[in-house]
Design a protein around this motif. Structure first.
Motif, PDB file in Angstrom:
ATOM      1  N   LEU A   1      44.887  18.986  87.481  1.00 59.64           N
ATOM      2  CA  LEU A   1      46.245  18.530  87.176  1.00 59.64           C
ATOM      3  C   LEU A   1      46.916  17.992  88.433  1.00 59.64           C
ATOM      4  O   LEU A   1      46.754  18.540  89.523  1.00 59.64           O
ATOM      5  N   PRO A   2      47.695  16.923  88.298  1.00 58.77           N
ATOM      6  CA  PRO A   2      48.437  16.408  89.454  1.00 58.77           C
ATOM      7  C   PRO A   2      49.361  17.479  90.022  1.00 58.77           C
ATOM      8  O   PRO A   2      49.888  18.327  89.296  1.00 58.77           O
ATOM      9  N   ARG A   3      49.577  17.438  91.333  1.00 54.29           N
ATOM     10  CA  ARG A   3      50.406  18.439  91.996  1.00 54.29           C
ATOM     11  C   ARG A   3      51.824  18.470  91.411  1.00 54.29           C
ATOM     12  O   ARG A   3      52.428  19.523  91.280  1.00 54.29           O
ATOM     13  N   ARG A   4      52.344  17.303  91.070  1.00 53.43           N
ATOM     14  CA  ARG A   4      53.702  17.277  90.524  1.00 53.43           C
ATOM     15  C   ARG A   4      53.767  17.990  89.175  1.00 53.43           C
ATOM     16  O   ARG A   4      54.809  18.552  88.800  1.00 53.43           O
ATOM     17  N   TYR A   5      52.658  18.003  88.414  1.00 47.90           N
ATOM     18  CA  TYR A   5      52.626  18.732  87.156  1.00 47.90           C
ATOM     19  C   TYR A   5      52.742  20.236  87.406  1.00 47.90           C
ATOM     20  O   TYR A   5      53.393  20.956  86.640  1.00 47.90           O
ATOM     21  N   LEU A   6      52.069  20.697  88.449  1.00 47.09           N
ATOM     22  CA  LEU A   6      52.137  22.125  88.773  1.00 47.09           C
ATOM     23  C   LEU A   6      53.561  22.533  89.124  1.00 47.09           C
ATOM     24  O   LEU A   6      54.011  23.627  88.763  1.00 47.09           O
ATOM     25  N   ALA A   7      54.275  21.641  89.818  1.00 40.73           N
ATOM     26  CA  ALA A   7      55.672  21.934  90.157  1.00 40.73           C
ATOM     27  C   ALA A   7      56.529  21.986  88.890  1.00 40.73           C
ATOM     28  O   ALA A   7      57.416  22.845  88.753  1.00 40.73           O
ATOM     29  N   ILE A   8      56.262  21.083  87.946  1.00 42.26           N
ATOM     30  CA  ILE A   8      56.999  21.081  86.681  1.00 42.26           C
ATOM     31  C   ILE A   8      56.714  22.355  85.899  1.00 42.26           C
ATOM     32  O   ILE A   8      57.624  22.980  85.321  1.00 42.26           O
ATOM     33  N   ILE A   9      55.440  22.782  85.883  1.00 41.40           N
ATOM     34  CA  ILE A   9      55.072  24.006  85.161  1.00 41.40           C
ATOM     35  C   ILE A   9      55.787  25.211  85.770  1.00 41.40           C
ATOM     36  O   ILE A   9      56.304  26.076  85.048  1.00 41.40           O
ATOM     37  N   ALA A  10      55.845  25.259  87.097  1.00 41.37           N
ATOM     38  CA  ALA A  10      56.523  26.376  87.767  1.00 41.37           C
ATOM     39  C   ALA A  10      58.012  26.392  87.422  1.00 41.37           C
ATOM     40  O   ALA A  10      58.589  27.450  87.144  1.00 41.37           O
ATOM     41  N   GLU A  11      58.647  25.213  87.435  1.00 38.77           N
ATOM     42  CA  GLU A  11      60.069  25.142  87.113  1.00 38.77           C
ATOM     43  C   GLU A  11      60.318  25.521  85.653  1.00 38.77           C
ATOM     44  O   GLU A  11      61.268  26.263  85.335  1.00 38.77           O
ATOM     45  N   ALA A  12      59.437  25.030  84.751  1.00 36.40           N
ATOM     46  CA  ALA A  12      59.591  25.355  83.330  1.00 36.40           C
ATOM     47  C   ALA A  12      59.433  26.843  83.083  1.00 36.40           C
ATOM     48  O   ALA A  12      60.195  27.450  82.330  1.00 36.40           O
ATOM     49  N   ALA A  13      58.434  27.460  83.746  1.00 36.27           N
ATOM     50  CA  ALA A  13      58.210  28.889  83.576  1.00 36.27           C
ATOM     51  C   ALA A  13      59.418  29.693  84.047  1.00 36.27           C
ATOM     52  O   ALA A  13      59.830  30.664  83.408  1.00 36.27           O
ATOM     53  N   GLU A  14      60.006  29.271  85.174  1.00 36.38           N
ATOM     54  CA  GLU A  14      61.183  29.969  85.706  1.00 36.38           C
ATOM     55  C   GLU A  14      62.355  29.879  84.718  1.00 36.38           C
ATOM     56  O   GLU A  14      63.048  30.878  84.473  1.00 36.38           O
ATOM     57  N   ARG A  15      62.570  28.704  84.149  1.00 38.23           N
ATOM     58  CA  ARG A  15      63.660  28.539  83.189  1.00 38.23           C
ATOM     59  C   ARG A  15      63.424  29.352  81.919  1.00 38.23           C
ATOM     60  O   ARG A  15      64.341  29.980  81.370  1.00 38.23           O
ATOM     61  N   LEU A  16      62.176  29.357  81.457  1.00 42.35           N
ATOM     62  CA  LEU A  16      61.863  30.073  80.222  1.00 42.35           C
ATOM     63  C   LEU A  16      61.999  31.582  80.399  1.00 42.35           C
ATOM     64  O   LEU A  16      62.428  32.286  79.477  1.00 42.35           O
ATOM     65  N   LEU A  17      61.653  32.083  81.564  1.00 44.46           N
ATOM     66  CA  LEU A  17      61.770  33.518  81.814  1.00 44.46           C
ATOM     67  C   LEU A  17      63.222  33.968  81.840  1.00 44.46           C
ATOM     68  O   LEU A  17      63.526  35.119  81.521  1.00 44.46           O
ATOM     69  N   ALA A  18      64.126  33.060  82.222  1.00 44.89           N
ATOM     70  CA  ALA A  18      65.546  33.412  82.330  1.00 44.89           C
ATOM     71  C   ALA A  18      66.332  33.049  81.081  1.00 44.89           C
ATOM     72  O   ALA A  18      67.518  33.363  80.995  1.00 44.89           O
ATOM     73  N   ALA A  19      65.705  32.427  80.088  1.00 43.93           N
ATOM     74  CA  ALA A  19      66.430  31.936  78.917  1.00 43.93           C
ATOM     75  C   ALA A  19      66.906  33.093  78.049  1.00 43.93           C
ATOM     76  O   ALA A  19      66.266  34.145  77.971  1.00 43.93           O
ATOM     77  N   ASP A  20      68.051  32.880  77.390  1.00 43.94           N
ATOM     78  CA  ASP A  20      68.560  33.893  76.467  1.00 43.94           C
ATOM     79  C   ASP A  20      68.921  33.310  75.103  1.00 43.94           C
ATOM     80  O   ASP A  20      69.467  34.010  74.254  1.00 43.94           O
ATOM     81  N   ASP A  21      68.596  32.019  74.891  1.00 47.80           N
ATOM     82  CA  ASP A  21      68.873  31.387  73.607  1.00 47.80           C
ATOM     83  C   ASP A  21      67.686  30.496  73.244  1.00 47.80           C
ATOM     84  O   ASP A  21      67.324  29.603  74.019  1.00 47.80           O
TER      85      ASP A  21
ATOM     86  N   GLU B   1      48.373  14.822  80.445  1.00 46.05           N
ATOM     87  CA  GLU B   1      49.686  14.991  79.819  1.00 46.05           C
ATOM     88  C   GLU B   1      49.621  16.008  78.678  1.00 46.05           C
ATOM     89  O   GLU B   1      50.519  16.853  78.521  1.00 46.05           O
ATOM     90  N   LEU B   2      48.558  15.945  77.897  1.00 53.83           N
ATOM     91  CA  LEU B   2      48.381  16.928  76.831  1.00 53.83           C
ATOM     92  C   LEU B   2      48.214  18.332  77.400  1.00 53.83           C
ATOM     93  O   LEU B   2      48.751  19.303  76.854  1.00 53.83           O
ATOM     94  N   SER B   3      47.477  18.441  78.499  1.00 58.81           N
ATOM     95  CA  SER B   3      47.303  19.752  79.137  1.00 58.81           C
ATOM     96  C   SER B   3      48.643  20.315  79.570  1.00 58.81           C
ATOM     97  O   SER B   3      48.940  21.502  79.363  1.00 58.81           O
ATOM     98  N   LEU B   4      49.484  19.475  80.177  1.00 56.50           N
ATOM     99  CA  LEU B   4      50.803  19.924  80.605  1.00 56.50           C
ATOM    100  C   LEU B   4      51.630  20.369  79.398  1.00 56.50           C
ATOM    101  O   LEU B   4      52.275  21.432  79.422  1.00 56.50           O
ATOM    102  N   ILE B   5      51.606  19.604  78.333  1.00 52.01           N
ATOM    103  CA  ILE B   5      52.374  19.949  77.127  1.00 52.01           C
ATOM    104  C   ILE B   5      51.906  21.275  76.547  1.00 52.01           C
ATOM    105  O   ILE B   5      52.710  22.160  76.213  1.00 52.01           O
ATOM    106  N   HIS B   6      50.588  21.461  76.443  1.00 53.58           N
ATOM    107  CA  HIS B   6      50.064  22.694  75.855  1.00 53.58           C
ATOM    108  C   HIS B   6      50.381  23.912  76.725  1.00 53.58           C
ATOM    109  O   HIS B   6      50.656  24.997  76.206  1.00 53.58           O
TER     110      HIS B   6
END
Length: 373
Positions: free
Chosen positions: A23-43, A163-168
């Motif tokens: 995976l491109p490095r920028r995808y890994l950064a997006i995954i990390a940011e998404a995971a952080e947001r999802l862990l803190a979500a309340d809705d 792109e599919l890998s990132l989405i999944h």
């Protein structure tokens, strides 16, 4: 990846997505940011809105649909990039209905390509929305289907493999986050219910203590030839009857209600010292306050009547009004229906306060509550 025909629906059967070095490095950064947001979500809905905002620029996404499983259908929980008209048309999707309903039914990730040039009528809705590439992922946690999440484009006919890998991958995090939110909601509901129950029990016990104070006060306030010790014993016996009335309260899901059969059996056995035959016609319950009054009345009626044969609980019509009635059959209780029932002053006052009465006729004694059916 299994492609059924050039263009159209592609079903992807593979293991849960994992991060890999390709995976491109920028995808890994997006995954990390998404995971952080999802862990803190309340809705749940806002969570997917934020996720879409996080990845839409990188993947050049135009549309997303997030469905929640509700019985045997999918209900649209969040969406973006479509008109209110199209959102209303996709508000409910049956399992097996294209495209998200198929992904949910088969628990299979779907990649739909070249939608605008496809003759498949199953893609008519996506074509009408203007979509050309569609990626739908079932949201599954612990083997349980929670819903689906789909992303789509209007400008290109397919997604690339990365792109599919990132989405999944981000969809798998969404499934974890949704499971967490559901567990937290269940826990909050359980805690709120427990808090309501404890508040109700506190209220009922406080009322019972006030009744206990009144009963004991009346016991000692009436001129009596008995010794103080005898008066104390009577007070203790009545407090035990009140305690027996409260025990069924903890064995029911109905706040503040006690089961009449359990109450009658408990008080009768506690008073006469042995098992008592109880015949119940239907299922009846009482508010705990009236249950306490009934317990005290039963105790007063049965005190010293060891020849009790039967207690009957049912409905009795008097003067055109149906009332809950408790009847006692015992030779020592039977008498002329014109005779008056002698009831201790303390119990009589309590029964009048709670709109209850005691009658005696040739068959025995009956306690009835005017406003309880």
């Amino acid at each position: 990846m299994l492609e059924r025909e050039p263009g159209g629906i592609i079903a992807i059967h593979d293991d849960p997505p994992v991060l890999h070095d390709g995976l491109p490095r920028r995808y890994l950064a997006i995954i990390a940011e998404a995971a952080e947001r999802l862990l803190a979500a309340d809705d749940p809905a806002a969570m997917v809105d934020e996720l879409f905002a996080t990845i839409c620029d990188e993947l050049k996404l135009d549309v997303f649909f997030n469905y929640r499983l509700d019985g045997d259908r999918l209900v649209l929980e969040a969406h973006g990039g479509v008109s209110p008209h199209h959102a209303a048309g996709a508000a409910v999707v049956e399992l097996g209905q294209p495209i998200c309903g198929v992904a949910a039914r088969d628990r299979c990730k779907l990649h739909v390509t070249a939608i605008q040039s496809s003759p498949d009528p199953a893609l008519d809705f996506a074509k009408d929305v203007g979509l050309d590439a569609f990626a739908c992922t079932p949201l599954i946690y612990g083997g349980r289907l929670l819903g689906t999440l789909a992303f789509a484009r209007r400008w290109a006919g397919r997604f690339k493999t990365d792109e599919l890998s990132l989405i999944h991958i981000v969809c798998s995090y969404v499934a974890i986050a949704k499971h967490r939110l559901r567990v937290e909601a269940d826990m909050r509901n359980a805690l709120e219910r427990q808090e309501r129950l404890l508040h109700e029990l506190n209220h009922r016990v406080r009322n019972a203590l006030q009744l206990a104070i009144s009963i004991v006060g009346m016991e000692f306030g009436v001129p009596d030839v008995d010794t103080p010790l005898a008066a104390k014993r009577r007070a203790v016996a009545r407090l035990e009857a009140m305690a027996t009335a409260h025990r069924p309260l903890y064995a029911t899901d109905r706040l503040g209600q006690v089961d009449v059969e359990a109450l009658v059996r408990g008080v009768a056995e506690q008073t006469v010292g042995h098992d008592v035959a109880v015949l119940v016609d239907g299922i009846h319950s009482l508010s705990v306050e009236r249950g306490v009054a009934l317990a005290l009345a039963i105790h007063a009626v049965l005190l010293g009547n060891g020849d009790l044969e039967m207690i009957r609980v049912g409905l009795r019509t008097m003067d055109g009004v149906t009332r809950l009635a408790v009847g006692f059959s015992a030779p020592s209780l039977a008498g002329d229906d014109r005779s008056e029932m002698e009831v201790p002053r303390s119990i009589g006052l309590l029964l009048r306060q709670l709109h209850a009465a005691i009658d005696r006729d040739r068959s025995g004694v009956t306690i009835h509550f005017i406003n309880e059916t």
